[in-house]
Design a protein around this motif. Structure first.
Motif, mmCIF file in Angstrom:
data_model
loop_
_atom_site.group_PDB
_atom_site.id
_atom_site.type_symbol
_atom_site.label_atom_id
_atom_site.label_comp_id
_atom_site.label_asym_id
_atom_site.label_seq_id
_atom_site.Cartn_x
_atom_site.Cartn_y
_atom_site.Cartn_z
ATOM 1 N N ASP A 260 -3.500 1.112 4.326
ATOM 2 C CA ASP A 260 -3.313 -0.344 4.224
ATOM 3 C C ASP A 260 -4.613 -1.075 4.560
ATOM 4 O OD1 ASP A 260 -3.444 -0.658 7.117
ATOM 5 O OD2 ASP A 260 -1.434 0.228 7.160
ATOM 6 N N THR B 118 -4.649 -8.272 -1.571
ATOM 7 C CA THR B 118 -3.659 -7.228 -1.881
ATOM 8 C C THR B 118 -4.052 -6.336 -3.053
ATOM 9 O OG1 THR B 118 -1.999 -8.640 -0.942
ATOM 10 C CG2 THR B 118 -1.194 -6.794 -2.227
ATOM 11 N N SER C 49 2.306 -14.868 -2.405
ATOM 12 C CA SER C 49 2.141 -15.785 -3.544
ATOM 13 C C SER C 49 1.674 -15.060 -4.787
ATOM 14 C CB SER C 49 1.100 -16.856 -3.209
ATOM 15 O OG SER C 49 1.527 -17.612 -2.121
ATOM 16 N N ALA C 50 1.242 -13.815 -4.621
ATOM 17 C CA ALA C 50 0.822 -12.995 -5.767
ATOM 18 C C ALA C 50 -0.485 -13.465 -6.397
ATOM 19 C CB ALA C 50 1.939 -12.905 -6.805
ATOM 20 N N HIS C 51 -1.270 -14.210 -5.654
ATOM 21 C CA HIS C 51 -2.610 -14.581 -6.119
ATOM 22 C C HIS C 51 -3.448 -13.323 -5.984
ATOM 23 C CE1 HIS C 51 -6.434 -17.055 -5.912
ATOM 24 N NE2 HIS C 51 -5.787 -17.587 -6.933
ATOM 25 N N ASN D 10 -7.850 -13.250 -1.349
ATOM 26 C CA ASN D 10 -6.582 -12.612 -0.987
ATOM 27 C C ASN D 10 -6.730 -11.116 -1.269
ATOM 28 O OD1 ASN D 10 -6.623 -15.047 -2.683
ATOM 29 N ND2 ASN D 10 -4.650 -15.437 -1.767
ATOM 30 N N ASN E 84 0.541 -2.095 7.485
ATOM 31 C CA ASN E 84 -0.358 -3.261 7.422
ATOM 32 C C ASN E 84 -1.302 -3.341 8.635
ATOM 33 O OD1 ASN E 84 0.617 -5.252 9.371
ATOM 34 N ND2 ASN E 84 2.170 -5.915 7.896
ATOM 35 N N ASN F 278 9.205 -7.733 6.524
ATOM 36 C CA ASN F 278 9.529 -6.337 6.810
ATOM 37 C C ASN F 278 10.782 -5.938 6.038
ATOM 38 O OD1 ASN F 278 7.441 -5.946 8.890
ATOM 39 N ND2 ASN F 278 8.598 -7.510 9.976
ATOM 40 N N ALA F 279 10.565 -5.201 4.980
ATOM 41 C CA ALA F 279 11.664 -4.755 4.105
ATOM 42 C C ALA F 279 11.042 -3.806 3.101
ATOM 43 C CB ALA F 279 12.265 -5.946 3.357
ATOM 44 N N GLU G 44 10.988 3.096 6.022
ATOM 45 C CA GLU G 44 10.758 1.644 6.094
ATOM 46 C C GLU G 44 11.757 1.054 7.084
ATOM 47 O OE1 GLU G 44 8.780 -1.008 4.987
ATOM 48 O OE2 GLU G 44 10.275 -2.097 6.153
ATOM 49 N N GLN G 45 11.240 0.241 7.994
ATOM 50 C CA GLN G 45 12.136 -0.305 9.020
ATOM 51 C C GLN G 45 13.119 -1.338 8.468
ATOM 52 O OE1 GLN G 45 9.752 -2.219 12.041
ATOM 53 N NE2 GLN G 45 8.566 -3.331 10.529
ATOM 54 N N GLY H 227 7.797 -4.887 1.673
ATOM 55 C CA GLY H 227 6.881 -5.410 2.690
ATOM 56 C C GLY H 227 6.597 -6.889 2.477
ATOM 57 N N SER H 228 5.380 -7.280 2.774
ATOM 58 C CA SER H 228 5.034 -8.707 2.708
ATOM 59 C C SER H 228 4.948 -9.211 1.269
ATOM 60 C CB SER H 228 3.713 -8.945 3.436
ATOM 61 O OG SER H 228 3.820 -8.487 4.767
ATOM 62 N N VAL I 265 9.883 3.801 12.569
ATOM 63 C CA VAL I 265 9.114 4.859 13.229
ATOM 64 C C VAL I 265 8.712 4.395 14.617
ATOM 65 C CG1 VAL I 265 7.001 6.227 13.131
ATOM 66 C CG2 VAL I 265 8.365 5.870 11.054
ATOM 67 N N SER J 104 0.826 -1.212 0.000
ATOM 68 C CA SER J 104 0.000 0.000 0.000
ATOM 69 C C SER J 104 0.859 1.261 0.000
ATOM 70 C CB SER J 104 -0.935 -0.001 1.210
ATOM 71 O OG SER J 104 -0.191 -0.059 2.413
HETATM 72 C C1 LIG Z 1 3.698 -15.723 2.842
HETATM 73 C C2 LIG Z 1 2.676 -14.735 2.391
HETATM 74 C C3 LIG Z 1 1.876 -15.028 1.276
HETATM 75 C C4 LIG Z 1 0.912 -14.113 0.841
HETATM 76 N N1 LIG Z 1 0.222 -14.376 -0.301
HETATM 77 C C5 LIG Z 1 -0.670 -13.465 -0.769
HETATM 78 C C6 LIG Z 1 -1.338 -13.667 -2.007
HETATM 79 O O1 LIG Z 1 -1.124 -14.654 -2.695
HETATM 80 N N2 LIG Z 1 -2.227 -12.723 -2.407
HETATM 81 C C7 LIG Z 1 -2.494 -11.608 -1.677
HETATM 82 O O2 LIG Z 1 -3.338 -10.809 -2.078
HETATM 83 N N3 LIG Z 1 -1.840 -11.380 -0.508
HETATM 84 C C8 LIG Z 1 -0.945 -12.274 -0.052
HETATM 85 N N4 LIG Z 1 -0.252 -12.026 1.117
HETATM 86 C C9 LIG Z 1 -0.566 -10.793 1.856
HETATM 87 C C10 LIG Z 1 0.103 -9.571 1.248
HETATM 88 O O3 LIG Z 1 1.479 -9.703 1.284
HETATM 89 C C11 LIG Z 1 -0.354 -8.348 2.035
HETATM 90 O O4 LIG Z 1 -1.770 -8.244 1.900
HETATM 91 C C12 LIG Z 1 0.229 -7.034 1.554
HETATM 92 O O5 LIG Z 1 1.616 -7.059 1.454
HETATM 93 C C13 LIG Z 1 -0.199 -5.951 2.547
HETATM 94 O O6 LIG Z 1 0.310 -4.719 2.142
HETATM 95 P P1 LIG Z 1 0.565 -3.563 3.218
HETATM 96 O O7 LIG Z 1 1.096 -2.406 2.505
HETATM 97 O O8 LIG Z 1 -0.680 -3.388 4.005
HETATM 98 O O9 LIG Z 1 1.608 -4.160 4.248
HETATM 99 P P2 LIG Z 1 3.031 -4.828 4.037
HETATM 100 O O10 LIG Z 1 3.232 -5.212 2.621
HETATM 101 O O11 LIG Z 1 3.151 -5.866 5.075
HETATM 102 O O12 LIG Z 1 4.036 -3.637 4.349
HETATM 103 C C14 LIG Z 1 4.107 -3.002 5.585
HETATM 104 C C15 LIG Z 1 5.490 -2.413 5.742
HETATM 105 O O13 LIG Z 1 5.490 -1.504 6.842
HETATM 106 C C16 LIG Z 1 6.734 -1.581 7.493
HETATM 107 N N5 LIG Z 1 6.604 -1.088 8.861
HETATM 108 C C17 LIG Z 1 5.796 -1.574 9.841
HETATM 109 N N6 LIG Z 1 5.973 -0.882 10.974
HETATM 110 C C18 LIG Z 1 6.910 0.070 10.717
HETATM 111 C C19 LIG Z 1 7.514 1.086 11.495
HETATM 112 N N7 LIG Z 1 7.191 1.265 12.782
HETATM 113 N N8 LIG Z 1 8.436 1.886 10.907
HETATM 114 C C20 LIG Z 1 8.790 1.708 9.600
HETATM 115 N N9 LIG Z 1 8.257 0.741 8.830
HETATM 116 C C21 LIG Z 1 7.320 -0.061 9.373
HETATM 117 C C22 LIG Z 1 7.056 -3.070 7.434
HETATM 118 O O14 LIG Z 1 8.439 -3.292 7.624
HETATM 119 C C23 LIG Z 1 6.556 -3.458 6.055
HETATM 120 O O15 LIG Z 1 7.575 -3.429 5.090
HETATM 121 C C24 LIG Z 1 0.726 -12.903 1.563
HETATM 122 C C25 LIG Z 1 1.532 -12.604 2.662
HETATM 123 C C26 LIG Z 1 2.492 -13.497 3.070
HETATM 124 C C27 LIG Z 1 3.351 -13.147 4.258
#
Ligand SMILES: Cc1cc2nc3c(=O)[nH]c(=O)nc-3n(C[C@H](O)[C@H](O)[C@H](O)COP(=O)(O)OP(=O)(O)OC[C@H]3O[C@@H](n4cnc5c(N)ncnc54)[C@H](O)[C@@H]3O)c2cc1C
Lengths: 165, 535
Positions: free
Chosen positions: B499, B512, B98-100, B510, B273, B88-89, B35-36, B92-93, B237, B16
């Motif tokens: 997010d 994302t 799996s990218a479904h 899923n 997230n 966490n990178a 980003e942490q 992110g996740s 943060v 997001s």
């Molecule tokens: C193994 C696995 C398989 C998955 N497969 C699917 C799939 O097939 N299809 C699908 O739709 N979704 C899937 N997902 C879920 C998908 O990855 C998440 O829905 C999506 O990445 C969420 O996006 P986001 O931006 O909300 O959070 P994230 O992508 O998790 O990013 C959040 C980021 O915030 C950072 N952060 C948190 N706290 C702090 C802080 N205090 N300071 C600085 N940075 C911080 C974290 O380090 C992280 O990088 C999967 C997840 C995993 C783990």
């Protein structure tokens, strides 16, 4: 994650000899499929490298086998016939299903990393990247016909009902 | 010297955060994303190595508690049957996902009106539609147009190959007269925007060495950076700071050298997230916000939804080559997606057909579970399973319940001393009924396709807390929601959340693509209101 060891793992010569018998019980050779025995795969090296913290427990289990052979059959484990060795191990596993399980799982990991085994199951012994693999076919349109024929199945909300989307 | 002020500060460089940064970049505002974690190096991903199945390394576990990298924070999941998984990178996740990529349905935004449960969203599918399409182009999404289970849309790239396994299970669905379709997948099947196409490496969940999987570190961030967005990795943060007028003033953060700094900002956007965002808000306590920032509703952290997961696997008599190909992406079935109360639950679920296991996993799991015995029969049983299995995951729509929540843990902290989140979660009866139904239907489909053995897994599966939703919900009533209908906090007028926290309900897929479409929609709403953003 590997269980990185702090203490250097050790295993005695006797335990090494016992383990090579046990490995052949876990995965014996299959000449028809061109598969080696787990005894011929570097299982101990694999365990020492990847799971060193588990070696002491496995070594203890091997000693238990020797002790059991001595108390039950008045013989060293290695001096028993293969049939008796099999029976002894089977009895100990049926008493305790976890017995030698760690070794079995780790031996299996090591086995399916071995180049001979990989090629026997039709996998090239190389990393997946960069060559990758082929998957066919892409999409079978013929199979989709009945799905298409049913027509749209998503549920309309009041928004689409109003605007006739 | 006066403190440097940025226009927009985004926290979190995952799915997001990347989308919102990209969209806002064309305003010419000064945008910084903290980003942490660090940038990932795809050359370290396991599929570069022959022993990839046991290679280990940074990406080998999806559980932060097992990985324990410096960038991770621990998560207390002792009071939840489902454990949280994430990464966490930068990326992110999506580094591990799996990218479904199936979209929410129009009905998902109207559950109160249609089914009398939970709440309607203040926005609808058709408002998001252009943002879904934009996100598909930005990420690089493969799929087949014409799926009758979802409004017509056109993925930019041709679908992921079904393979023999896909054909086999499709025949089973056809026999039963059930819906199925090649899944939309955020994996590129042709060269796209300078990236190479999918090579069917297999292990998408440990990072894609080829870069064909659209994780946002490669799909979004390089473009956003070229447009002027600054990514600051290794910056964690600690708190969002506020003034006496209830306006965010910026963030306090630990820099890469472990020094606590303050960064001023005109606008703060949270993208950490559905667990990380409520954690940070609850930790951002002040005299004006003693219960956590933006939490006058008391709803921050509450209504956590996790998509409880079920699973069945079948073994087939012929080789299906199911051990190769992108593991999580093949086909889906949405036969049971929409409500039919005669099934014993409201709402529904998605069936996600996934590929079989590679050699080590096939053998190891078989030996550990006893399905592959010791002795000569090992080879027969291995051969029976390897490349001949098909799995079906059941993604159950979880309804919001206030008692399912994220709170701050009393004991555990991350390496900077920020309290860990604690998950308090119970799988509802509705979700359990759905999983019972879904697992049985998955087994039925496998049998219909000709499986000679079918195994159903106990549900909910523990390490399946992939989808983190609902903990800072969107709505027009400040007493019933945390952010308004365009993502702005009701309490802090220059604080936004983009997010999955803002989700009102979870859908049964899923999330994302929907998370990113919502993030793009919020960014667009901000751009349209720039002159009056804080009114
Ligand atoms: C193994 C696995 C398989 C998955 N497969 C699917 C799939 O097939 N299809 C699908 O739709 N979704 C899937 N997902 C879920 C998908 O990855 C998440 O829905 C999506 O990445 C969420 O996006 P986001 O931006 O909300 O959070 P994230 O992508 O998790 O990013 C959040 C980021 O915030 C950072 N952060 C948190 N706290 C702090 C802080 N205090 N300071 C600085 N940075 C911080 C974290 O380090 C992280 O990088 C999967 C997840 C995993 C783990």
């Amino acid at each position: 994650m590997s269980d990185a060891a702090s203490a250097k793992p050790t295993i005695s010569n006797l335990q090494r000899e016992i383990v090579s018998v046990v490995l052949d019980m876990i995965i014996p050779a299959d000449p028809l499929r061109n598969k080696p025995s787990a005894t011929d795969v570097s299982v101990l090296e694999y365990i020492i490298k990847r799971h060193p913290n588990t070696l002491a427990r496995t070594a203890e289990e091997l000693t238990e086998l020797q002790n059991q052979a001595q108390s039950e059959r008045q013989s060293d484990f290695l001096a028993l016939s293969r049939e008796s060795q099999d029976a002894l191990v089977a009895a100990m596993r049926s008493k305790n299903p976890r017995f030698l399980m760690t070794l079995a799982v780790q031996a299996t990991e090591a086995y399916y990393l071995d180049e001979r085994v990989m090629s026997s199951i039709g996998m090239p012994s190389r990393p997946p990247y960069p060559e990758g693999y082929t998957v066919e076919p892409r999409v079978n349109e013929f199979l989709l016909e009945p799905v298409r024929a049913r027509g749209s199945i998503w549920r309309r909300t009041e928004i689409e009902q109003k605007t006739d989307v | 010297m006066a403190e440097d002020v940025v226009d927009v500060l985004i926290i979190g460089a995952g799915a997001s955060g990347a989308a919102v940064a990209w969209s806002l970049a064309d305003t010419g505002m000064r945008i910084v994303c903290m980003e942490q974690g660090d940038w990932m190096n795809p050359a370290t991903y396991p599929s570069n190595f022959q022993d990839w199945e046991v290679h280990g390394g940074e990406t080998s576990s999806a559980s932060p508690n097992h990985r324990n990298r410096a960038a991770d924070y621990p998560i207390n999941d002792s009071e939840s049957p489902i454990a949280i998984v994430n990464f966490n990178a930068v990326g992110g996740s999506t580094i591990l996902y799996s990218a479904h990529f199936p979209r929410f349905h129009p009905s998902d935004f109207r559950v109160r009106t249609l089914d009398g449960v939970a709440d309607d969203w203040p926005i609808d599918y058709f408002q998001l539609e252009p943002f879904f399409a934009q996100n598909d182009r930005n990420m690089g999404v493969s799929g087949l147009t014409g799926d009758p289970a979802i409004p017509e849309h056109q993925p930019p790239l041709p679908p992921i190959p079904m393979g023999k396994m896909g054909e086999t299970i499709a025949r089973g669905f056809n026999k039963l007269g059930w819906h199925w379709w090649p899944s939309d997948s955020a994996i590129i099947t042709e060269p796209y925007q300078g990236r190479g196409q999918c090579l069917n490496l297999g292990p998408c969940n440990t990072g894609c060495a080829q870069g064909a999987k659209s994780s946002v570190d490669i799909a979004y961030w390089p473009v956003a950076q070229r447009m002027g967005v600054e990514v600051r990795p290794n910056c964690r943060v600690n708190q969002v700071t506020v003034d006496e007028n209830d306006m965010a003033t910026g963030v306090e953060y630990w820099d890469g050298n472990g020094i606590l700094q303050h960064q001023r900002a005109e606008v703060v956007i949270m993208a950490c997230n559905g667990v990380g965002t409520p954690r940070l808000l609850l930790h951002s306590q002040s005299a004006r916000f003693p219960n956590g920032l933006a939490n006058r509703s008391g709803l921050v952290g509450k209504n956590l939804m996790l998509h409880p997961w079920g699973h069945a696997a079948g073994i087939f008599p012929e080789p299906l080559d199911s051990h190769v190909g992108p593991q999580g992406c093949c086909l889906l079935s949405q036969e049971f997606y929409e409500t039919d109360t005669s099934r014993g639950f409201v709402r529904g679920y998605n069936l996600q057909i996934t590929r079989g296991s590679p050699p080590v996993a096939t053998a190891r799991n078989g030996v550990a579970s006893g399905t592959i015995p010791w002795g000569a029969a090992h080879h027969d049983e291995f051969e029976k399973r390897y490349g001949r299995s098909i799995s079906i995951g059941v993604c159950a729509e979880d309804l919001p319940e206030e008692h399912n929540r994220v709170v701050l843990d009393d004991e555990r902290c991350d390496s900077n001393g920020i309290p860990a989140p604690k998950i308090i979660y119970r799988t509802s009866e509705n979700s359990l009924n759905m999983l019972a139904h879904g697992t049985a239907r998955a087994a039925e489909a496998l049998h219909a396709a000709g499986a000679i053995e079918v195994h159903e897994t106990n549900y909910p599966i523990r390490y399946a807390g992939w989808h983190l939703l609902g903990t800072a919900r969107m709505g027009s009533d400040p007493e019933q929601s945390v952010v308004n209908e365009w993502g702005r906090s009701h309490d802090v007028r220059n604080l936004f959340i983009v997010d999955g926290s803002v989700f009102v309900t979870s859908g049964g897929v899923n999330p994302t693509t929907t998370i990113q479409a919502v993030a793009l929609y919020i960014a667009d709403a901000m751009k349209q209101r720039l002159a009056t953003l804080f009114d």
